[in-house]
Design a protein around this motif. Structure first.
Motif: not given
Length: 677
Positions: A251-253, A350-359, A406-412, A435-438
């Motif tokens: 989510g950050v790094e 491993d290459h589609v995982a995203l942290p929950p609660g972000y963006n 800020g926190r949600d870098t992709a959204d911004e 997020a597109l499962d790619i």
């Protein structure tokens, strides 16, 4: 006026001030590597010692020196947490050198300062082996040699210029020996080289990436690596130098992937190449990281002496030790290649995982795109192109200062700021792909470079640091996608680099002479590159190549040692022959006096070997009397000969040894007649 005032000082004061200037030069070169308090303390001590010398005041007693020493030890411990190690040791040696000047009462103390300063010179190579550092050390070396020669001339008041000429002559005589040792002394690790600390920070790419981190490197114009292609270089848009591959995101790094799948399920490289390889030579600056930068993609490991190199499954070339010194290696790369699995694999999760609660808005955008372009693996290529088209037409911009995210870098990035540097764009792109499962990941490294027309080398700087992405497509494997090229095509093709604002002086020079600064910079970098190639990168392989050129078919380091021993023996014999010849020549002043004594002895004026010229002149006048003009000229010449060695002429340069030698040849010698009574 300064020279006149310096010459009017007592010799002891003049010599002390000159030595203090040399010591200040030696320790001043370490200002950037020692704590601020160390620089302030050494400057204060040297100024204090100079004032004492000028005013003829007594030196401080041992309580002062002991107090300063204890203060230095405490400050070193507080700064470095130890009094051992490289940085702490350099700090102590710099302070001890300056404190020693406070007890410089005799020549013996001066000799200690000389050799302590010589040792301090070596510590400069701990931090830099560049051409400016070598030039500064050479100046300091000549200064110390001048002071040392001057200290060995205790009689009279020899000028510093004379001592400098002798020191320069000594350095010139030692230069051939130094050159032979440089060329032939075997470079056997770990004895050869300058030790360094792998945990010392250095600017450049790291193994992690935080949004905004690479943008900081655009302020660093230092050189990361240089290349020389054997043939025509690839197009500029294909100059991608691969570094760390990042796939784990919290989510950050971004960090390298830390898979929980067993090793047998890991993603293999499966590299396949096409077309002719690009052959080139890389000279990489030290970056204190265990990896090499190669043009994508290389199939064979480059040879780095004393280092094991391997390619991991991400196509990154890693080493078994940090690259703490300048290194040169040859490589072959293919700009057309394919890698990674062609069929779906469980390890791709491993290459589609995203942290929950972000963006959350980026996740919603992904759902919208899926509805518009369909689902399934066949739609993935269309989705990638749709996102790239959004970057091209959505009003996004490429900038060095997009503001604070800020926190949600992709959204911004996608909805608010719509501006960023390469890592902002790459990170937001990968998050949307996942997020597109790619499957997608970030690749960091360098992209681009500039050709130096003077030496033919391509220069890649820290400001050329770049981040791009790879997406996995069925039947194609990992495919490079550089989203920055959609936002700013000039960044990839024509190399329109963003750069930090110029200073007032640099801007004025550029405005007055647009090409001058570029030409001066290219000339300086070509000179630095020659220093790197021929001096810093002169390895054991270069030594063996030298032996091959000398006729050795399969040279080894033992052959190198034999050649070195042979050269040493020959030089020693030549030195012995020179010494024997020099013993016969003796002092030119004494030779001239001996010739005059022999001439007078043949004319009846007897004298011993220890008879001084003044007494010999008196004997000439007694022998021929005061009416003989020729005898008077001989007597006057003898008086001037004595003054040349032991006196100070009223006008410098009027009574030189060369003048006396010329006059001796022109003297008219009287006949050997009955002496006058």
């Amino acid at each position: 006026m300064a020279a006149l005032s310096l010459s009017s000082l007592p010799r002891e004061t003049r010599d002390a001030l000159f030595l203090l200037v040399v010591v200040a030069w030696v320790v001043g070169m370490q200002v950037g590597h020692v704590p601020w308090w160390c620089s302030a303390l050494t400057a204060g001590v040297l100024v204090w010692r100079a004032v004492l010398a000028l005013r003829g005041l007594p030196l401080p007693g041992w309580p002062w020196r002991l107090g300063l020493l204890l203060l230095t030890l405490l400050a070193t411990w507080a700064t470095h947490g130890t009094v051992l190690g490289q940085d702490a040791g350099v700090t102590l040696i710099v302070v001890l050198l300056t404190l020693k000047t406070l007890e410089m009462r005799a020549r013996r103390d001066a000799f200690v300062i000389f050799f302590l300063a010589f040792f301090t010179l070596l510590t400069h190579f701990f931090y830099s082996q560049s051409l400016p550092t070598a030039a500064g050390i050479l100046v300091a070396l000549l200064g110390l040699l001048t002071a040392l020669v001057n200290a060995h001339m205790p009689v009279g008041r020899p000028s510093l210029a004379q001592a400098a000429r002798i020191a320069a002559g000594m350095a010139a005589m030692g230069a051939p020996i130094m050159l032979v040792l440089f060329l032939l002394f075997p470079r056997l690790a770990p004895l050869w080289g300058v030790p360094s600390q792998s945990d010392t920070g250095r600017s450049g790419l790291s193994g992690e990436m935080r949004v905004g981190q690479i943008a900081e490197l655009v302020l660093d114009d230092s050189i990361a690596l240089r290349l020389r292609f054997d043939d025509a270089p690839p197009p500029q848009s294909q100059l991608y130098f691969r570094g760390p591959v990042l796939s784990d995101f919290d989510g950050v790094e971004w960090r390298p992937v830390r898979s929980e799948f067993p090793a047998r399920l890991s993603l293999a490289a499966n590299l396949s190449v096409a077309g002719d390889p690009v052959r080139y030579e890389v000279t990489m600056e030290p970056h204190r990281r265990p990896w090499l930068f190669l043009l994508e993609a290389a199939t064979q490991a480059p040879e780095v002496p004393g280092t094991r190199v391997r390619m991991n499954d991400d196509l990154q070339w890693v080493t078994n030790r940090p690259m703490n010194s300048l290194v040169r290696y040859r490589a072959e790369s293919h700009t057309t290649f394919r890698h990674g699995p062609l069929e779906p694999s469980v390890a791709l999760q491993d290459h589609v995982a995203l942290p929950p609660g972000y963006n959350p808005r980026t996740l919603a955008l992904a759902q919208q795109l899926r509805r518009e372009h369909g689902t399934g693996a066949d739609a993935n290529a269309r989705l990638v192109q749709a996102v790239m088209e959004r970057l091209r037409t959505g009003g996004y911009s490429y900038t060095l200062s997009p503001g604070v995210y800020g926190r949600d870098t992709a959204d911004e990035f996608w909805f608010d700021v719509r501006a960023g540097f390469c890592e902002h764009i790459a990170s937001s792109f990968v998050i949307l792909m996942r997020a597109l499962d790619i499957p997608a990941r970030i690749v960091t490294g360098y992209q681009g470079g500039e050709l130096n027309g003077l030496d033919g080398y391509w220069t890649v700087r820290q400001r050329d640091a770049h981040a791009w992405t790879e997406v996995w497509l069925a039947g194609q494997g990992w495919v490079r996608v550089d989203p920055t090229s959609a936002v700013a095509p000039g960044r990839i093709g024509a190399f329109e680099r963003l750069s930090a604002p110029e200073g007032a002086i640099a801007g004025a020079i550029r405005n007055l002479t647009p090409n001058l600064s570029a030409q001066l910079r290219a000339a300086w970098e070509a000179l630095n590159n020659s220093w790197n190639q021929w001096v810093l990168n002169y390895t054991q392989g270069s030594q063996l190549d030298l032996l091959r050129n000398l006729g050795f078919k399969s040279p080894s380091w033992t052959d190198l040692a034999y050649v070195l021993i042979g050269v040493v023996v020959i030089v020693s014999l030549l030195g012995a022959a020179w010494t024997l010849w020099e013993r016969q020549q003796h002092d030119p002043w004494l030779r001239l006096l001996r010739r005059a004594r022999q001439k007078l002895r043949a004319l009846g004026v007897d004298s011993a070997e220890h008879t001084p010229p003044r007494e010999l002149a008196q004997r000439v006048r007694q022998h021929w009397g005061g009416s003989n003009a020729a005898a008077q000229r001989i007597a006057q010449w003898l008086i001037r000969l004595e003054a040349q060695r032991y006196g100070r002429p009223a006008t410098p340069g009027t009574n030189t040894l060369a003048t006396l030698q010329s006059e001796f040849r022109q003297l008219a010698w009287p006949r050997n007649s009955t002496p006058s009574r």
